[in-house]
Design a protein around this motif. Structure first.
Motif, PDB file in Angstrom:
ATOM      1  N   THR A  59       0.822  -1.214   0.000  1.00  0.00           N
ATOM      2  CA  THR A  59       0.000   0.000   0.000  1.00  0.00           C
ATOM      3  C   THR A  59       0.856   1.263   0.000  1.00  0.00           C
ATOM      4  N   ILE A  60       0.253   2.341  -0.495  1.00  0.00           N
ATOM      5  CA  ILE A  60       0.781   3.691  -0.271  1.00  0.00           C
ATOM      6  C   ILE A  60       0.056   4.175   0.983  1.00  0.00           C
ATOM      7  N   SER A  61       0.805   4.656   1.980  1.00  0.00           N
ATOM      8  CA  SER A  61       0.201   5.004   3.267  1.00  0.00           C
ATOM      9  C   SER A  61      -0.775   6.176   3.136  1.00  0.00           C
ATOM     10  N   GLN A  62      -1.691   6.234   4.088  1.00  0.00           N
ATOM     11  CA  GLN A  62      -2.659   7.336   4.198  1.00  0.00           C
ATOM     12  C   GLN A  62      -1.879   8.669   4.309  1.00  0.00           C
ATOM     13  N   LEU A  82      17.360   7.504   6.189  1.00  0.00           N
ATOM     14  CA  LEU A  82      17.154   6.140   5.687  1.00  0.00           C
ATOM     15  C   LEU A  82      15.681   5.793   5.844  1.00  0.00           C
ATOM     16  N   GLU A  83      15.065   5.368   4.733  1.00  0.00           N
ATOM     17  CA  GLU A  83      13.677   4.889   4.785  1.00  0.00           C
ATOM     18  C   GLU A  83      13.667   3.389   4.484  1.00  0.00           C
ATOM     19  N   ILE A  84      12.940   2.620   5.287  1.00  0.00           N
ATOM     20  CA  ILE A  84      12.754   1.197   5.021  1.00  0.00           C
ATOM     21  C   ILE A  84      11.315   0.999   4.556  1.00  0.00           C
ATOM     22  N   GLY A  85      11.148   0.465   3.337  1.00  0.00           N
ATOM     23  CA  GLY A  85       9.806   0.272   2.774  1.00  0.00           C
ATOM     24  C   GLY A  85       9.476   1.366   1.777  1.00  0.00           C
ATOM     25  N   THR A  86      10.171   1.354   0.635  1.00  0.00           N
ATOM     26  CA  THR A  86       9.970   2.385  -0.400  1.00  0.00           C
ATOM     27  C   THR A  86       8.526   2.383  -0.900  1.00  0.00           C
ATOM     28  N   GLY A  87       7.966   1.189  -1.105  1.00  0.00           N
ATOM     29  CA  GLY A  87       6.589   1.066  -1.586  1.00  0.00           C
ATOM     30  C   GLY A  87       6.384   1.843  -2.877  1.00  0.00           C
ATOM     31  N   SER A  88       5.433   2.757  -2.864  1.00  0.00           N
ATOM     32  CA  SER A  88       5.134   3.570  -4.060  1.00  0.00           C
ATOM     33  C   SER A  88       6.222   4.595  -4.342  1.00  0.00           C
ATOM     34  N   GLY A  89       6.982   4.958  -3.310  1.00  0.00           N
ATOM     35  CA  GLY A  89       7.974   6.022  -3.458  1.00  0.00           C
ATOM     36  C   GLY A  89       7.493   7.371  -2.941  1.00  0.00           C
ATOM     37  N   TYR A  90       6.211   7.462  -2.567  1.00  0.00           N
ATOM     38  CA  TYR A  90       5.649   8.769  -2.175  1.00  0.00           C
ATOM     39  C   TYR A  90       6.314   9.339  -0.915  1.00  0.00           C
ATOM     40  N   GLU A 106      13.621  -1.237  -0.482  1.00  0.00           N
ATOM     41  CA  GLU A 106      12.366  -1.964  -0.697  1.00  0.00           C
ATOM     42  C   GLU A 106      12.701  -3.418  -1.003  1.00  0.00           C
ATOM     43  N   ARG A 107      11.968  -4.354  -0.392  1.00  0.00           N
ATOM     44  CA  ARG A 107      12.305  -5.770  -0.605  1.00  0.00           C
ATOM     45  C   ARG A 107      11.714  -6.323  -1.911  1.00  0.00           C
ATOM     46  N   ILE A 108      10.670  -5.648  -2.454  1.00  0.00           N
ATOM     47  CA  ILE A 108      10.028  -6.157  -3.673  1.00  0.00           C
ATOM     48  C   ILE A 108      10.591  -5.410  -4.891  1.00  0.00           C
ATOM     49  N   ASP A 133      16.672  -6.514   1.993  1.00  0.00           N
ATOM     50  CA  ASP A 133      16.058  -6.592   3.321  1.00  0.00           C
ATOM     51  C   ASP A 133      16.462  -5.356   4.125  1.00  0.00           C
ATOM     52  N   GLY A 134      15.528  -4.424   4.248  1.00  0.00           N
ATOM     53  CA  GLY A 134      15.809  -3.167   4.937  1.00  0.00           C
ATOM     54  C   GLY A 134      16.044  -3.324   6.427  1.00  0.00           C
ATOM     55  N   THR A 135      15.676  -4.482   7.007  1.00  0.00           N
ATOM     56  CA  THR A 135      15.921  -4.638   8.452  1.00  0.00           C
ATOM     57  C   THR A 135      17.419  -4.708   8.746  1.00  0.00           C
ATOM     58  N   THR A 150       8.489   2.219   7.304  1.00  0.00           N
ATOM     59  CA  THR A 150       7.081   2.395   6.928  1.00  0.00           C
ATOM     60  C   THR A 150       6.394   1.042   6.767  1.00  0.00           C
ATOM     61  N   ALA A 151       6.783   0.081   7.589  1.00  0.00           N
ATOM     62  CA  ALA A 151       6.117  -1.215   7.660  1.00  0.00           C
ATOM     63  C   ALA A 151       6.149  -1.637   9.126  1.00  0.00           C
ATOM     64  N   ALA A 152       5.202  -2.522   9.501  1.00  0.00           N
ATOM     65  CA  ALA A 152       5.004  -2.836  10.914  1.00  0.00           C
ATOM     66  C   ALA A 152       6.011  -3.859  11.417  1.00  0.00           C
ATOM     67  N   PHE A 202      -0.037  -1.050   9.719  1.00  0.00           N
ATOM     68  CA  PHE A 202       0.819  -1.106   8.530  1.00  0.00           C
ATOM     69  C   PHE A 202       0.934  -2.538   8.030  1.00  0.00           C
ATOM     70  N   VAL A 203       1.322  -2.695   6.769  1.00  0.00           N
ATOM     71  CA  VAL A 203       1.685  -4.020   6.260  1.00  0.00           C
ATOM     72  C   VAL A 203       2.987  -4.449   6.968  1.00  0.00           C
ATOM     73  N   PRO A 204       3.251  -5.761   7.035  1.00  0.00           N
ATOM     74  CA  PRO A 204       4.386  -6.220   7.853  1.00  0.00           C
ATOM     75  C   PRO A 204       5.763  -5.922   7.260  1.00  0.00           C
ATOM     76  N   LEU A 205       6.688  -5.666   8.166  1.00  0.00           N
ATOM     77  CA  LEU A 205       8.108  -5.575   7.835  1.00  0.00           C
ATOM     78  C   LEU A 205       8.629  -7.010   7.845  1.00  0.00           C
ATOM     79  N   ILE A 206       9.022  -7.489   6.678  1.00  0.00           N
ATOM     80  CA  ILE A 206       9.421  -8.899   6.570  1.00  0.00           C
ATOM     81  C   ILE A 206      10.921  -8.978   6.331  1.00  0.00           C
ATOM     82  N   GLY A 207      11.615  -9.664   7.233  1.00  0.00           N
ATOM     83  CA  GLY A 207      13.056  -9.758   7.056  1.00  0.00           C
ATOM     84  C   GLY A 207      13.718 -10.366   8.266  1.00  0.00           C
TER      85      GLY A 207
HETATM   86  N1  SAM Z   1       6.547   4.334   2.183  1.00  0.00           N
HETATM   87  C1  SAM Z   1       5.656   3.729   1.232  1.00  0.00           C
HETATM   88  C2  SAM Z   1       4.982   4.715   0.348  1.00  0.00           C
HETATM   89  O1  SAM Z   1       5.176   5.927   0.495  1.00  0.00           O
HETATM   90  O2  SAM Z   1       4.256   4.265  -0.538  1.00  0.00           O
HETATM   91  C3  SAM Z   1       4.639   2.839   1.874  1.00  0.00           C
HETATM   92  C4  SAM Z   1       5.255   1.599   2.287  1.00  0.00           C
HETATM   93  S1  SAM Z   1       4.212   0.191   2.428  1.00  0.00           S
HETATM   94  C5  SAM Z   1       3.113   0.630   3.698  1.00  0.00           C
HETATM   95  C6  SAM Z   1       5.421  -0.884   3.196  1.00  0.00           C
HETATM   96  C7  SAM Z   1       6.509  -1.361   2.253  1.00  0.00           C
HETATM   97  O3  SAM Z   1       7.513  -2.002   3.024  1.00  0.00           O
HETATM   98  C8  SAM Z   1       6.030  -2.376   1.241  1.00  0.00           C
HETATM   99  O4  SAM Z   1       6.300  -1.925  -0.046  1.00  0.00           O
HETATM  100  C9  SAM Z   1       6.828  -3.622   1.597  1.00  0.00           C
HETATM  101  O5  SAM Z   1       7.163  -4.419   0.475  1.00  0.00           O
HETATM  102  C10 SAM Z   1       8.051  -3.025   2.238  1.00  0.00           C
HETATM  103  N2  SAM Z   1       8.821  -3.921   3.107  1.00  0.00           N
HETATM  104  C11 SAM Z   1       8.379  -4.857   3.980  1.00  0.00           C
HETATM  105  N3  SAM Z   1       9.424  -5.461   4.590  1.00  0.00           N
HETATM  106  C12 SAM Z   1      10.552  -4.885   4.105  1.00  0.00           C
HETATM  107  C13 SAM Z   1      11.952  -5.067   4.336  1.00  0.00           C
HETATM  108  N4  SAM Z   1      12.433  -5.957   5.198  1.00  0.00           N
HETATM  109  N5  SAM Z   1      12.820  -4.284   3.651  1.00  0.00           N
HETATM  110  C14 SAM Z   1      12.380  -3.376   2.758  1.00  0.00           C
HETATM  111  N6  SAM Z   1      11.072  -3.165   2.476  1.00  0.00           N
HETATM  112  C15 SAM Z   1      10.172  -3.912   3.144  1.00  0.00           C
END
Ligand code: SAM
Length: 215
Positions: A59-62, A82-90, A106-108, A133-135, A150-152, A202-207
């Motif tokens: 998701t792109i966050s609220q 440093l941002e962990i979880g680039t997602g959309s880039g916003y 971003e992991r994806i 893996d941003g962790t 930006t992930a839980a 938030f969506v999960p921080l996986i790593g």
């Molecule tokens: N900041 C983003 C934006 O502006 O759109 C929203 C981020 S979204 C809520 C969370 C992102 O964290 C997802 O794209 C997810 O793939 C990524 N993520 C989850 N675990 C991660 C990890 N270990 N390292 C990097 N990115 C991760």
């Protein structure tokens, strides 16, 4: 209604009434084209008061969550972030408006590539994107003045605390898989100071130092 008006309405109805006061943050959110990062065909809904799907189950966050997390970072313009979880880039683009350099992980792969392409087309040349893996952080570029996750997370990843510089600030949602609290950590000579802010989801921080796998 034109796009600048949609952004102004977002600021006036979603951010200011909920207590976002930092003028630099509000102005950055008036400038950054959220609809381009949201990528949807419906321009108006890009500015709605909610998180939106961006593909890959992410998701792109609220807007409010982007604003409060950014405000908590207290950016003056000189920081390396440093941002962990680039997602959309916003969120990264909002940070790039307010800080000196942004490093985002971003992991994806497809999301990282898409965000990097948007940054190039919008001429954000102070944002560095990496897939992984941003962790584990970005050790070669550490220490950072600010870190935003930006992930839980189940807990604050140790490598990220290690890579936070003295007097640095780290903002992260910590809690269970489905409900978290936004924490702000300050690293001081006397130790870490932890503040609890708003509840969030938030969506999960996986790593390695996050959740172990997709749940
Ligand atoms: N900041 C983003 C934006 O502006 O759109 C929203 C981020 S979204 C809520 C969370 C992102 O964290 C997802 O794209 C997810 O793939 C990524 N993520 C989850 N675990 C991660 C990890 N270990 N390292 C990097 N990115 C991760």
């Amino acid at each position: 209604m034109d796009i600048a008006n949609l952004r102004e309405q977002m600021v006036e109805t979603q951010l200011i009434p909920r207590g976002i006061r930092n003028k630099r943050v509000l102005d950055a959110m008036r400038r950054v084209p959220r609809h381009i990062f949201a990528g949807g065909s419906n321009l108006r809904s890009s500015y709605d008061d909610m998180a939106l799907p961006i593909g890959e189950g992410q998701t792109i966050s609220q807007p409010y969550m982007v604003a409060i997390m950014t405000e908590l970072l207290e950016l003056k313009g000189t920081e390396r972030v440093l941002e962990i979880g680039t997602g959309s880039g916003y969120q990264g683009a909002v940070l790039a408006e307010l800080a000196k350099e942004v490093y985002t992980i971003e992991r994806i792969v497809v999301l990282a590539d898409r965000a990097a392409a948007e940054y190039r087309s919008l001429s954000y040349d102070n944002i560095h994107v990496r897939t992984g893996d941003g962790t584990l952080g970005w050790p070669e570029a550490a220490p950072f003045d600010r870190i935003i996750i930006t992930a839980a997370a189940p807990e604050i990843p140790g490598p990220l605390l290690d890579q936070l510089g003295m007097d640095g600030i780290l903002v992260i949602p910590v809690g269970s898989r489905f409900s978290q609290t936004l924490l702000r950590i300050r690293k001081t000579e006397k130790g870490l100071i932890e503040e609890h802010h708003t509840p969030c989801v938030f969506v999960p921080l996986i790593g390695e130092h996050g959740w172990k796998k997709d749940l």
